[in-house]
Write a protein that holds these residues in place. Structure first.
Motif, short mmCIF file in Angstrom:
data_model
loop_
_atom_site.label_atom_id
_atom_site.label_comp_id
_atom_site.label_asym_id
_atom_site.label_seq_id
_atom_site.Cartn_x
_atom_site.Cartn_y
_atom_site.Cartn_z
N THR A 305 0.86 -1.18 0.00
CA THR A 305 0.00 0.00 0.00
C THR A 305 0.89 1.22 0.00
O THR A 305 2.12 1.11 0.09
N ASN A 306 0.22 2.33 -0.05
CA ASN A 306 0.92 3.58 0.20
C ASN A 306 1.33 3.63 1.67
O ASN A 306 0.94 2.77 2.47
N THR A 307 2.09 4.62 2.03
CA THR A 307 2.39 4.85 3.44
C THR A 307 1.13 5.31 4.17
O THR A 307 0.10 5.58 3.56
N PHE A 308 1.25 5.40 5.48
CA PHE A 308 0.07 5.68 6.32
C PHE A 308 0.27 7.04 6.98
O PHE A 308 1.23 7.24 7.73
N PRO A 309 -0.61 8.01 6.73
CA PRO A 309 -0.42 9.36 7.29
C PRO A 309 -0.75 9.41 8.78
O PRO A 309 -1.83 8.98 9.20
N VAL A 310 0.18 9.93 9.57
CA VAL A 310 -0.03 10.05 11.01
C VAL A 310 0.48 11.41 11.46
O VAL A 310 1.18 12.12 10.74
N ASP A 311 0.12 11.77 12.68
CA ASP A 311 0.50 13.08 13.22
C ASP A 311 1.89 13.04 13.85
O ASP A 311 2.29 12.03 14.43
N VAL A 312 2.59 14.14 13.74
CA VAL A 312 3.85 14.30 14.46
C VAL A 312 3.51 14.78 15.87
O VAL A 312 2.98 15.88 16.05
N THR A 313 3.79 13.95 16.86
CA THR A 313 3.44 14.30 18.25
C THR A 313 4.64 14.28 19.18
O THR A 313 4.56 14.77 20.30
N ARG A 314 5.75 13.67 18.73
CA ARG A 314 6.92 13.53 19.62
C ARG A 314 8.18 14.10 18.96
O ARG A 314 9.28 13.65 19.21
N SER A 315 7.96 15.08 18.09
CA SER A 315 9.06 15.75 17.38
C SER A 315 9.89 14.76 16.57
O SER A 315 11.10 14.93 16.40
N GLU A 316 9.23 13.73 16.02
CA GLU A 316 9.95 12.75 15.23
C GLU A 316 10.60 13.41 14.01
O GLU A 316 11.75 13.13 13.67
N LEU A 317 9.84 14.30 13.34
CA LEU A 317 10.32 15.01 12.16
C LEU A 317 9.82 16.44 12.21
O LEU A 317 8.80 16.73 12.86
N PRO A 318 10.50 17.34 11.52
CA PRO A 318 10.07 18.76 11.53
C PRO A 318 8.89 19.00 10.60
O PRO A 318 8.98 19.67 9.59
N SER A 319 7.76 18.41 10.94
CA SER A 319 6.56 18.48 10.11
C SER A 319 5.36 18.33 11.01
O SER A 319 5.49 17.99 12.19
N GLU A 320 4.18 18.60 10.50
CA GLU A 320 2.96 18.38 11.28
C GLU A 320 2.39 17.00 11.02
O GLU A 320 1.78 16.40 11.88
N GLU A 321 2.61 16.51 9.80
CA GLU A 321 2.15 15.18 9.43
C GLU A 321 3.31 14.43 8.79
O GLU A 321 4.18 15.02 8.16
N MET A 322 3.32 13.12 8.99
CA MET A 322 4.38 12.29 8.41
C MET A 322 3.75 10.98 7.94
O MET A 322 2.59 10.68 8.25
#
Length: 995
Positions: A305-322
């Motif tokens: 499948t495509n990747t799965f969109p999730v929220d950035v909640t623990r500063s994993e990446l400099p984005s709001e969604e990943m």
């Protein structure tokens, strides 16, 4: 500039490939080169020798990425997605770093950062390189691999002139400038080949791709998806796959499934599930497209499948969604595959990409799911060489034309049961060495740095792998006085640092191998120790107060260094907590006895049944030094408002002595959540008459101090966990608890429990307190030792002359390995003892063995026979492994013992993946010595590095400043390791330099 990739000209790339292979036997760092000698299976009127390769992502973005995949065995290449927004415009939308693949993978980029025309050039260059290498290196048939385009994300963008030109040129590249460049170079350089001639060069097909995967962003309307697919089939004549999103499963299923597998912390709402393609729309659309493709003589399928969109909640990446991928995506993707294969009776072709790796690809392919593409697994240590293992796993397997619905269903069930797809309860401990990444000579054994006693782990693991258990034990006891106890009970903090833990969750088999060596080498090594003379002589006469692990270890090291030592123990047996408290199902008396013999091998004397009241009484007996090694035996307290609580150590001692504990009743509650609490719960579960054992803890399991394996063993024994409860009091067989919630983090980093005002009652015929024991301070007080509020002295040297401390009474409740570390410190500071008898880097596996182990996962069908140690101190190169673009390169530098890592600025887009896995607190793409291809790029970067100059000198920038240097001059002023490294690049790795 580091985040701008500079495509390598074809001539330089081929020079790099051919020279590296001739000199090193590798291609872009891939040593495990795979040669396909069997047949090839048809696909799209083309052929593939093996049905797997890189997914449209970082590993198929540049020509060198595709070539690295090819030589590692890949034969199906889903090249990175192109869209109308490209180049600088797209790059400005991608925050960096954009990849973090430490466990499940997240990214916040989605298509090529190159301009569309540059992407075309990269894929054509890769096509040519793979064709030439297929013949020259005998890797397989020249027509045995397939390039699959990926385009998105809307029809108008796909119809744009630049994307349309891309599609047409991939269909037939014969009239492109890049095609002529590659062909002309090959014809002009036939003398560099042994097996490539002009006839072969002129036979290379210009039809780079006849297939496409339609990639749609989340939220693309169903009608638009179908319009794009229709256009690609009818107008472009392409075999077409549609990439589906895991949102087809619906929010409730996805949320419940991830929660069930321990990924409940991954945050997302139902937005994409509402906006994305719905199942009721997808099925009829697929049926229409199947018929449409068939009418045009083309293949149609779905990509799952495509990747799965999730929220950035623990500063994993400099984005709001990943976008999530990897093992957490596998159970979702397999379920989508099950539903689709069931709906279409296995007749709809499924291309797969959703957490595939060496541990599941056999089952995927056997089920009829292929081709299979991967990204996450090759973004982890081992990198592209993980493909090599996969190629061998699939070797000789028969291909199914349809999808076996029952087999896919079984795959989903297996994912539910397998630990591979369950997130550990406890968050991973930090794996970084607490030191900055060195500019040069950075190879290190991170496991050793994580060990309190700096155990020479790679050295003894290698000895165990070689079957030399006595030598392994010699290495161990050079630093570790208690190999049996730690082989059973060490919490192995070394494992948190182990790079192998990015292959398998448990990492190298460090503790298991230690116990194997201890038991297997014991008789021989004990005899040697008894026959050996102490390493030195001393006039010290030392009393060790306490005969537990800390006291035994202290006696071992002091007597080995020449001191006269007497252990004074108040009970009738040595061994302390290990002997009297820890249950025998965790460690046998035989193992404790063995360590006792080792520790007394140099002649330490023992007085049992004596309790020491003061240091003065020992000094009066002629002891020059006193080492206090008493355990933390004073009980902790829950602080119940009413009712009785039992001390955990007293409970465990009584249980081990076989006392009658039936008075505790049928429902035992343990308050606390450390390893001692787990022991108590498991012991209580085994008592006659006990029906239920519950652990009450004011936080959740994720924040329990107990180690993951201790927690899992308690769960396996049937212990019930009552989370977010704080005990108030016990009466009438019930423990009343405040219900808590998690608030803001406290000073430990854990979320602080906050009372909600609610209470609950937990059945409790007895409450056992396991919330931390305290130090008995009588001996300290009598000697005038100052202690902190927890009763601890300043250190192993207490501040009072001749009075020392080790173990619990030095730290508070401590681990056995920390007690050994204290014993080392006492021996080092008192007698100058040396613990460097073994140089672990030299005693570890050979360079060849280290390279052979890279990239190989232990699978159910083929578990690894060795300890899994990668030998990082000798061959690390993890930053080279995990770089998709090959921008980190390990080179041999004459005059330096270690390989050196060079960062090639022009090949890096600052994805940040190397920083995730580097064992140091550093970022290789920023902190390693950097090779620049132009003055412009060097000026735009702050990296320390070098740039060749027209006059043969090098412009070098270091922390001290920038200047031009003649690297042939030993007195030029450069640090010698830097000078030698730059000279090695010039002399032996000239293909790295811009032409």
């Amino acid at each position: 500039m580091s985040d701008i990739m500079r495509p390598i000209p074809f001539a330089q790339m081929m020079d790099w490939i051919l020279t590296e292979h001739a000199n090193l036997g590798s291609v872009f760092g891939v040593r495990k080169i795979v040669r396909h000698e069997g047949g090839a299976d048809p696909i799209f009127n083309e052929k593939i020798e093996s049905p797997f390769g890189p997914a449209a992502g970082p590993n198929s973005q540049l020509a060198q990425n595709i070539v690295a995949s090819y030589v590692a065995g890949s034969r199906f290449f889903e090249v990175k997605t192109v869209q109308v927004m490209d180049g600088a415009e797209l790059s400005a939308c991608v925050n960096k770093p954009c990849i973090v693949a430490e466990d499940e993978c997240y990214n916040c980029e989605w298509s090529t950062e190159l301009e569309v025309s540059q992407a075309l050039n990269e894929y054509v260059k890769a096509w040519w390189a793979c064709k030439l290498l297929s013949r020259e290196l005998g890797l397989g048939a020249a027509d045995g691999f397939v390039f699959n385009m990926s385009v998105g994300y809307d029809l108008e963008g796909i119809k744009s002139a630049k994307v349309d030109n891309y599609i047409e040129s991939m269909k037939d590249a014969s009239n492109t400038a890049v095609w002529a460049e590659c062909r002309d170079w090959a014809l002009a350089n036939l003398d560099r080949f042994e097996h490539v001639d002009a006839e072969f060069v002129n036979s290379v097909s210009p039809h780079v791709s006849t297939s496409v995967t339609e990639s749609t962003l989340h939220g693309c309307p169903p009608a638009e998806i179908e319009r794009i697919a229709t256009y690609l089939i009818c107008e472009k004549g392409l075999n077409t796959y549609i990439k589906c999103n895991p949102t087809l499963l619906g929010y409730d299923y996805a949320r419940a499934r991830l929660n069930e597998l321990g990924f409940d912390y991954i945050a997302f709402d139902d937005k994409h599930f509402v906006e994305d393609l719905q199942w009721e729309d997808a099925v009829p659309m697929m049926r229409r497209l199947i018929d449409l493709a068939a009418s045009h003589g083309l293949a149609f399928g779905v990509k799952l499948t495509n990747t799965f969109p999730v929220d950035v909640t623990r500063s994993e990446l400099p984005s709001e969604e990943m976008y999530m991928s990897g093992r957490s995506l596998f159970p979702l993707t397999v379920e989508v595959a099950r539903r689709i294969s069931a709906e279409f009776d296995g007749k709809l072709r499924i291309s797969y990409s959703g957490g595939a790796d060496a541990r599941n690809i056999h089952d995927l392919y056997a089920a009829g799911i292929w081709p299979i593409t991967m990204a996450t697994t090759v973004l982890k240590p081992g990198g592209y060489e993980r493909f090599s293992q996969i190629a061998h796993i699939l070797e000789g397997m028969e291909r199914r034309e349809d999808v076996d619905v029952a087999a896919v269903t079984a795959l989903g069930e297996k994912a539910t049961e397998s630990s591979l797809y369950h997130k550990p309860i406890k968050p991973a401990k930090p794996h970084k060495v607490s030191a900055p990444l060195p500019l040069t000579s950075c190879f290190t054994a991170p496991c050793r740095s994580g060990c309190p006693i700096q155990q020479d782990i790679p050295a003894y693991l290698h000895a165990v792998d070689e079957g030399n258990l006595a030598e392994a034990l010699r290495i161990i006891v050079s630093r570790n006085a208690l190999p049996h106890i730690t082989g059973n009970l060490c919490p192995h903090p070394c494992g948190a640092k182990c790079e192998r833990a990015f292959y398998e969750a448990e990492g190298a088999q460090i503790r298991t191998s230690k116990l194997k060596a201890a038991r297997g080498g014991f008789d021989e090594v004990l005899a040697e120790l008894k026959a050996a003379k102490p390493a030195g002589s001393s006039d010290k006469r030392v009393a060790v107060v306490g005969g537990g692990p800390a006291g035994l270890a202290t006696a071992f090291f002091l007597t080995r260094a020449g001191a006269d030592v007497t252990i004074i123990e108040r009970t009738n047996r040595l061994g302390g907590v290990a002997r009297h408290v820890i249950p025998e199902f965790r460690i046998s008396h035989n193992d404790i006895d063995a360590d006792e013999q080792l520790c007394l091998a140099f002649g330490a004397k023992v007085e049992l049944g004596r309790e020491v009241k003061s240091v003065d009484e020992l000094k009066a007996e002629g002891y020059t030094d006193v080492v206090v090694c008493v355990g933390a035996w004073a009980p902790g307290h829950v602080g119940l408002e009413y009712g009785e609580e039992h001390d955990v150590l007293e409970f465990l001692r009584a249980a081990k002595d076989g006392e009658d504990l039936s008075a505790l009743g049928s429902d035992i509650v343990i308050v606390g959540a450390g390893n001692t609490a787990m022991d108590a719960a498991r012991v209580a579960k085994r008592l006659p008459g006990v029906e239920n054992v519950r652990i009450v803890y004011r936080r959740t399991k994720r924040f329990m101090p107990a180690d993951e394996d201790e927690l899992q063993e308690a769960l396996a024994d049937g212990v019930e966990f009552c989370e977010l409860l704080a005990p108030k009091g016990v009466a009438d067989g019930k423990l009343t608890c405040d219900v808590m919630r998690l608030g803001e983090p406290d000073e430990s980093g854990r979320q602080r429990p906050v009372a909600t005002g609610e209470t609950v009652e937990v059945p409790a015929t007895a409450v056992i307190c396991a919330v931390g024991e305290h130090i008995e301070g009588g001996v300290y007080a009598s000697a005038g030792v100052e202690v902190d509020r927890k009763g601890r002295p300043a250190g192993t040297a207490t501040g009072v002359d001749g009075v020392w401390a080790a173990g619990d009474c030095r730290r508070g409740p401590a681990t056995f390995v920390e007690a050994i570390a204290d014993a080392q410190a006492v021996a080092r500071d008192m007698l100058g003892a040396d613990f460097n008898a073994y140089a672990e880097a030299n005693a570890a596996a050979s360079v060849e063995q280290c390279y052979e182990r890279k990239g190989t996962l232990s699978t159910e069908a083929a578990p690894l026979a060795h300890s899994r140690c990668l030998g990082c101190a000798k061959v690390c190169e993890v930053c080279c492994d995990v770089c998709p673009n090959r921008a980190n390169v390990a080179i041999d530098v004459p005059g330096l013992a270690q390989h050196q890592v060079i960062h090639v600025d022009g090949m890096c887009n600052e994805c940040g993946n190397c920083a995730v896995f580097c064992p140091w607190e550093g970022r290789p793409f920023k902190d390693k010595l950097t090779l620049f291809w132009s003055a412009e790029d060097m000026g735009a970067s702050e990296n320390r590095g070098f740039l060749p100059q027209a006059d043969g000198s090098f412009l070098v920038r270091l922390a001290s400043g920038t200047g031009a240097y003649d690297v042939d001059d030993a007195n030029c002023g450069l640090p010698e390791d830097v000078r030698l490294t730059i000279r090695a690049v010039r002399d032996n790795y000239g293909y790295l330099l811009a032409k």
